[in-house]
Design an enzyme around this catalytic site. Structure first.
Site, short mmCIF file in Angstrom:
data_model
loop_
_atom_site.label_atom_id
_atom_site.label_comp_id
_atom_site.label_asym_id
_atom_site.label_seq_id
_atom_site.Cartn_x
_atom_site.Cartn_y
_atom_site.Cartn_z
N ASP A 94 11.64 -32.16 -50.82
CA ASP A 94 12.63 -31.82 -49.90
C ASP A 94 12.35 -30.38 -49.52
OD1 ASP A 94 14.63 -32.03 -47.84
OD2 ASP A 94 16.18 -32.69 -49.28
N VAL A 95 11.41 -30.24 -48.45
CA VAL A 95 11.03 -28.71 -48.14
C VAL A 95 11.30 -28.35 -46.80
CG1 VAL A 95 9.45 -28.32 -49.82
CG2 VAL A 95 8.82 -29.49 -47.60
N LYS A 96 11.74 -29.30 -45.98
CA LYS A 96 12.02 -29.18 -44.45
C LYS A 96 11.28 -28.01 -43.77
CE LYS A 96 16.81 -30.95 -45.00
NZ LYS A 96 16.72 -31.15 -46.50
N ARG A 97 10.04 -27.88 -43.96
CA ARG A 97 9.18 -26.97 -43.47
C ARG A 97 8.87 -27.49 -41.71
NH1 ARG A 97 10.49 -24.29 -47.60
NH2 ARG A 97 9.12 -24.04 -49.13
#
Length: 276
Positions: A94-97
Site C-alpha cells: 500500500d504505497v498509493k503512488r
C-alpha cells in the site's frame, strides 16, 4: 509467467479471500507493549508475518509506517515482503503512488520489478494526475506478472468532492477510472490483474462495477466502521471479485500469534458468509 489475477484466484481458492493490513502505527505498537522505534517495528512486522503469512491470501503492508523510520524501516519492509511471499501470501504494498513520466516509472521499478528488494505482487496507485499517468506502472506490472490497484471510491470524507465530480461526458471521475480498468481487464481469465480500491463504508453510490473483471479491494472493515454485511450494498452483483481488507480489527488482537490467527479466522469466516 502467471498473471497476478491468476495467482490471486489460486490464493483465494486455497486460503479464502481475506486481506490483512500490516499497519504498525504508533498507537498499535503501544497497545502491543512495543516501543515506537525500529525494534518495535521489527517485532510487530515479524509477529504478523509469523501469525498470518502461511494462512491468509493477501498481506498488505502500509509503506508509510515503515518509511517513517528511515532506511532501517525500509529494510524491515523489505524483509516483511520477502518473508510473506516465501510463506505463500501475496503481498499488496500500500504505497498509493501517483506521478508522471520517469518518476512514475521509477516507482514502478521500485515496487514491481523482480530485481528490486522491495518487489511486491501488487501495489496501490492514485490516478488523480490523470489515468494516463499510471501507464508506466501498468506496463511494468504487465511485464512482470504484477498487479495494480487504482484508487476508485475511497472511504475518506474528502474523497467524493473529487471522485464524484462529473465531467463533460456526464460520468463521474470515479466511473471514468472504473471504465479504464474495465477496458484493461477485458477478456482476462480467470481474472484481470488491474483492480480498484473501493471503500467498504461508502454504501450505494450508483457507480457501475459490473464490467471490471478485476479484484475489488474493500478496506474500511472493522475498526473503520464497515461490516461484511455492508459489502452487498457497495458491490452488488460484483461481490465475487471483492477482496475484503481488515487491519486494526485483526491487528488489535496481538501481540500473541494465536490470538492474531483467531481474529483473522473470525474475520475470514464473517466475510465468507457475507460474500457467499
Amino acid at each position: 509467467m502467471e498473471t497476478f489475477g491468476k495467482r490471486l484466484v489460486e490464493a483465494t481458492e486455497k486460503r479464502g479471500r481475506l486481506c490483512v493490513g500490516i499497519d504498525p502505527h504508533a498507537a498499535l505498537l503501544a497497545k502491543w507493549g512495543l516501543s515506537d522505534d525500529v525494534a518495535g517495528l521489527e517485532r510487530f512486522a515479524r509477529t504478523v508475518v509469523e501469525a498470518l503469512a502461511d494462512r491468509v491470501a493477501v498481506l498488505k503492508p502500509q509503506s508509510a509506517f515503515f518509511e517513517r523510520f528511515g532506511s532501517r524501516g525500509i529494510g524491515i519492509l523489505e524483509s516483511t515482503i520477502r518473508q510473506s511471499r516465501e510463506a505463500g501470501a501475496l503481498v499488496l504494498l500500500d504505497v498509493k503512488r501517483g506521478d508522471i513520466g520517469s518518476t512514475m516509472a521509477a516507482y514502478a521499478s521500485a515496487y514491481l520489478d523482480p530485481a528490486s528488494s522491495l518487489r511486491a505482487d501488487a501495489i496501490t496507485v492514485s490516478p488523480y494526475l490523470g489515468f494516463g499517468s499510471l501507464q508506466p506502472a501498468l506496463d511494468v506490472a504487465a511485464a512482470n506478472g504484477g498487479g495494480v490497484f487504482v484508487l476508485g471510491l475511497t472511504s475518506n470524507p474528502e474523497g467524493p468532492s473529487v471522485q464524484h465530480a462529473v465531467g463533460a461526458g456526464g460520468k463521474t471521475v470515479a466511473q471514468t477510472m472504473i471504465e479504464e480498468i474495465s477496458q484493461l481487464n477485458a477478456g482476462a481469465e480467470p481474472l484481470g490483474s488491474y483492480g480498484l480500491v473501493i471503500g467498504a463504508t461508502i454504501g450505494e453510490t450508483g457507480h457501475d462495477l459490473s464490467r471490471v473483471n478485476g479484484p475489488l479491494l474493500a478496506p474500511g472493515l472493522g475498526a473503520q466502521g464497515a461490516t461484511p454485511s455492508d459489502l452487498r450494498a457497495v458491490f452488488g452483483e460484483s461481490l465475487r471479485n471483492v477482496l475484503p481488507s481488515y487491519s486494526r480489527e485483526v491487528l488489535a488482537a496481538g501481540p500473541g500469534v494465536a490470538e492474531l490467527r483467531v481474529a483473522a479466522e473470525r474475520a475470514a469466516d464473517e466475510c465468507a458468509a457475507a460474500l457467499g
